[in-house]
Design a protein around this motif. Sequence first.
Motif, PDB file in Angstrom:
ATOM      1  N   GLU B  43      69.348 130.402  58.762  1.00 12.59           N
ATOM      2  CA  GLU B  43      68.564 130.860  57.609  1.00 12.59           C
ATOM      3  C   GLU B  43      68.733 132.373  57.537  1.00 12.59           C
ATOM      4  O   GLU B  43      68.456 133.074  58.522  1.00 12.59           O
ATOM      5  CB  GLU B  43      67.096 130.463  57.795  1.00 12.59           C
ATOM      6  N   VAL B  44      69.219 132.841  56.395  1.00 13.18           N
ATOM      7  CA  VAL B  44      69.531 134.264  56.229  1.00 13.18           C
ATOM      8  C   VAL B  44      68.691 134.816  55.081  1.00 13.18           C
ATOM      9  O   VAL B  44      68.672 134.254  53.978  1.00 13.18           O
ATOM     10  CB  VAL B  44      71.035 134.468  55.931  1.00 13.18           C
ATOM     11  N   LYS B  45      67.977 135.905  55.354  1.00 11.50           N
ATOM     12  CA  LYS B  45      67.135 136.531  54.331  1.00 11.50           C
ATOM     13  C   LYS B  45      67.986 137.109  53.198  1.00 11.50           C
ATOM     14  O   LYS B  45      69.163 137.456  53.419  1.00 11.50           O
ATOM     15  CB  LYS B  45      66.327 137.684  54.949  1.00 11.50           C
ATOM     16  N   PRO B  46      67.386 137.288  52.008  1.00  9.60           N
ATOM     17  CA  PRO B  46      68.112 137.992  50.946  1.00  9.60           C
ATOM     18  C   PRO B  46      68.621 139.338  51.459  1.00  9.60           C
ATOM     19  O   PRO B  46      67.861 140.088  52.077  1.00  9.60           O
ATOM     20  CB  PRO B  46      67.046 138.160  49.855  1.00  9.60           C
ATOM     21  N   GLY B  47      69.879 139.617  51.270  1.00 11.68           N
ATOM     22  CA  GLY B  47      70.479 140.855  51.762  1.00 11.68           C
ATOM     23  C   GLY B  47      70.980 140.766  53.192  1.00 11.68           C
ATOM     24  O   GLY B  47      71.686 141.667  53.658  1.00 11.68           O
ATOM     25  N   GLY B  48      70.639 139.708  53.892  1.00 12.52           N
ATOM     26  CA  GLY B  48      71.054 139.565  55.289  1.00 12.52           C
ATOM     27  C   GLY B  48      72.458 139.003  55.418  1.00 12.52           C
ATOM     28  O   GLY B  48      73.076 138.589  54.422  1.00 12.52           O
ATOM     29  N   TYR B  49      72.952 138.998  56.673  1.00 12.58           N
ATOM     30  CA  TYR B  49      74.326 138.539  56.901  1.00 12.58           C
ATOM     31  C   TYR B  49      74.533 138.153  58.361  1.00 12.58           C
ATOM     32  O   TYR B  49      73.801 138.578  59.253  1.00 12.58           O
ATOM     33  CB  TYR B  49      75.333 139.628  56.513  1.00 12.58           C
ATOM     34  N   THR B  50      75.544 137.342  58.557  1.00 11.52           N
ATOM     35  CA  THR B  50      76.016 137.003  59.905  1.00 11.52           C
ATOM     36  C   THR B  50      77.102 138.013  60.295  1.00 11.52           C
ATOM     37  O   THR B  50      77.587 138.765  59.440  1.00 11.52           O
ATOM     38  CB  THR B  50      76.581 135.566  59.933  1.00 11.52           C
ATOM     39  N   GLY B  68      75.593 132.836  48.317  1.00  8.55           N
ATOM     40  CA  GLY B  68      76.093 133.980  49.050  1.00  8.55           C
ATOM     41  C   GLY B  68      77.570 134.187  48.827  1.00  8.55           C
ATOM     42  O   GLY B  68      78.180 133.597  47.927  1.00  8.55           O
ATOM     43  N   VAL B  69      78.106 135.067  49.662  1.00  7.72           N
ATOM     44  CA  VAL B  69      79.534 135.352  49.639  1.00  7.72           C
ATOM     45  C   VAL B  69      80.073 135.219  51.057  1.00  7.72           C
ATOM     46  O   VAL B  69      79.466 135.741  52.003  1.00  7.72           O
ATOM     47  CB  VAL B  69      79.802 136.771  49.090  1.00  7.72           C
ATOM     48  N   ALA B  70      81.180 134.511  51.178  1.00  5.75           N
ATOM     49  CA  ALA B  70      81.889 134.429  52.451  1.00  5.75           C
ATOM     50  C   ALA B  70      83.025 135.435  52.407  1.00  5.75           C
ATOM     51  O   ALA B  70      83.888 135.359  51.525  1.00  5.75           O
ATOM     52  CB  ALA B  70      82.433 133.019  52.663  1.00  5.75           C
ATOM     53  N   LYS B  71      82.992 136.393  53.328  1.00  3.27           N
ATOM     54  CA  LYS B  71      84.107 137.336  53.421  1.00  3.27           C
ATOM     55  C   LYS B  71      85.189 136.657  54.251  1.00  3.27           C
ATOM     56  O   LYS B  71      84.986 136.347  55.420  1.00  3.27           O
ATOM     57  CB  LYS B  71      83.644 138.644  54.078  1.00  3.27           C
ATOM     58  N   SER B  72      86.311 136.405  53.616  1.00  2.00           N
ATOM     59  CA  SER B  72      87.402 135.698  54.288  1.00  2.00           C
ATOM     60  C   SER B  72      88.645 136.570  54.299  1.00  2.00           C
ATOM     61  O   SER B  72      88.672 137.644  53.686  1.00  2.00           O
ATOM     62  CB  SER B  72      87.691 134.382  53.549  1.00  2.00           C
ATOM     63  N   GLU B  73      89.673 136.093  54.949  1.00  2.00           N
ATOM     64  CA  GLU B  73      90.932 136.837  54.982  1.00  2.00           C
ATOM     65  C   GLU B  73      91.671 136.731  53.657  1.00  2.00           C
ATOM     66  O   GLU B  73      92.659 137.419  53.429  1.00  2.00           O
ATOM     67  CB  GLU B  73      91.802 136.329  56.138  1.00  2.00           C
ATOM     68  N   GLN B  74      91.164 135.862  52.767  1.00  2.00           N
ATOM     69  CA  GLN B  74      91.728 135.744  51.407  1.00  2.00           C
ATOM     70  C   GLN B  74      90.816 136.428  50.383  1.00  2.00           C
ATOM     71  O   GLN B  74      90.918 136.167  49.184  1.00  2.00           O
ATOM     72  CB  GLN B  74      91.916 134.279  51.027  1.00  2.00           C
ATOM     73  N   GLY B  75      89.877 137.262  50.844  1.00  2.00           N
ATOM     74  CA  GLY B  75      88.971 137.946  49.936  1.00  2.00           C
ATOM     75  C   GLY B  75      87.594 137.320  49.942  1.00  2.00           C
ATOM     76  O   GLY B  75      87.307 136.415  50.725  1.00  2.00           O
ATOM     77  N   ASN B  97      73.978 136.761  52.292  1.00  2.00           N
ATOM     78  CA  ASN B  97      73.080 136.217  51.276  1.00  2.00           C
ATOM     79  C   ASN B  97      73.022 137.188  50.106  1.00  2.00           C
ATOM     80  O   ASN B  97      72.482 138.288  50.223  1.00  2.00           O
ATOM     81  CB  ASN B  97      71.683 135.997  51.866  1.00  2.00           C
ATOM     82  N   THR B  98      73.565 136.795  48.967  1.00  2.00           N
ATOM     83  CA  THR B  98      73.580 137.655  47.776  1.00  2.00           C
ATOM     84  C   THR B  98      72.522 137.229  46.766  1.00  2.00           C
ATOM     85  O   THR B  98      72.451 137.789  45.675  1.00  2.00           O
ATOM     86  CB  THR B  98      74.964 137.605  47.097  1.00  2.00           C
ATOM     87  N   GLY B  99      71.699 136.245  47.131  1.00  2.00           N
ATOM     88  CA  GLY B  99      70.682 135.750  46.218  1.00  2.00           C
ATOM     89  C   GLY B  99      69.327 136.361  46.512  1.00  2.00           C
ATOM     90  O   GLY B  99      69.180 137.259  47.350  1.00  2.00           O
ATOM     91  N   SER B 100      68.307 135.852  45.798  1.00  2.00           N
ATOM     92  CA  SER B 100      66.942 136.358  45.965  1.00  2.00           C
ATOM     93  C   SER B 100      66.084 135.403  46.783  1.00  2.00           C
ATOM     94  O   SER B 100      64.909 135.679  47.030  1.00  2.00           O
ATOM     95  CB  SER B 100      66.310 136.580  44.590  1.00  2.00           C
ATOM     96  N   ALA B 101      66.656 134.290  47.200  1.00  2.00           N
ATOM     97  CA  ALA B 101      65.938 133.300  48.015  1.00  2.00           C
ATOM     98  C   ALA B 101      66.657 133.168  49.360  1.00  2.00           C
ATOM     99  O   ALA B 101      67.799 133.619  49.511  1.00  2.00           O
ATOM    100  CB  ALA B 101      65.918 131.952  47.295  1.00  2.00           C
ATOM    101  N   PRO B 102      66.001 132.558  50.347  1.00  2.00           N
ATOM    102  CA  PRO B 102      66.689 132.361  51.629  1.00  2.00           C
ATOM    103  C   PRO B 102      67.979 131.543  51.464  1.00  2.00           C
ATOM    104  O   PRO B 102      68.047 130.619  50.654  1.00  2.00           O
ATOM    105  CB  PRO B 102      65.663 131.586  52.465  1.00  2.00           C
TER     106      PRO B 102
END
Lengths: 117, 117
Positions: B43-50, B68-75, B97-102
């Motif tokens: 569970e990742v807060k809004p604005g949070g990241y792994t 959210g957005v997955a940063k991958s080697e393809q962008g 997490n690029t959204g406003s909810a968890p």
Amino acid sequence: MKVQAIESHEQNDVQMEGADGARMRMLIGPNDGAGNFHMRHFEVKPGGYTPHHNHDYEHEILVLEGQGVAKSEQGDRPFSAGDVIFVPANEMHQFQNTGSAPLKFICLIPAPEDCSK
Amino acid sequence: MKVQAIESHEQNDVQMEGADGARMRMLIGPNDGAGNFHMRHFEVKPGGYTPHHNHDYEHEILVLEGQGVAKSEQGDRPFSAGDVIFVPANEMHQFQNTGSAPLKFICLIPAPEDCSK
């Protein structure tokens, strides 16, 4: 990296003897280069069920939608969306949809296996 | 057979360097006798990241809630609830997490591994 919606994966009837009203999608499998374990998606109609059987590998399951009963060696275990189910290797099991809506869950197994199971 | 709701599993902060606002539950792991692969819930807060990192084992992910957005080697790869993500071994990756909810997702890894990853 693969990013792909559940619904965009091909869905096929589960042909195994003992199954009724069950369909499967291979979400992450051999074609993705997944060498250790595979993620499958199951959708079971109201009243439908998966086979009552056992095998020498485990299941790791997350229930996404609906409700049902898992027939286990410890008796019937009701479950619903948000439940996590672990079936150890060799334990008898069956999943029945006891609700009025489709039952949807993911079920992971070690690879390589017969993907129809 | 174990049948247990996601929410009933203990949730802990992800302590790895490079993570922010991320919490983890071990849904099916070593304590269940799962010898081949483990199911974890994040569970990742809004604005949070792994962490932005790579390792020699794959991830099999299903997004349950949020976006959210997955940063991958393809962008950058946008994703949302219902998406399936496969990260091959050794590929750099990060989930934001690029959204406003968890943002909630499950992530499976081969066992045995350092479960904090």
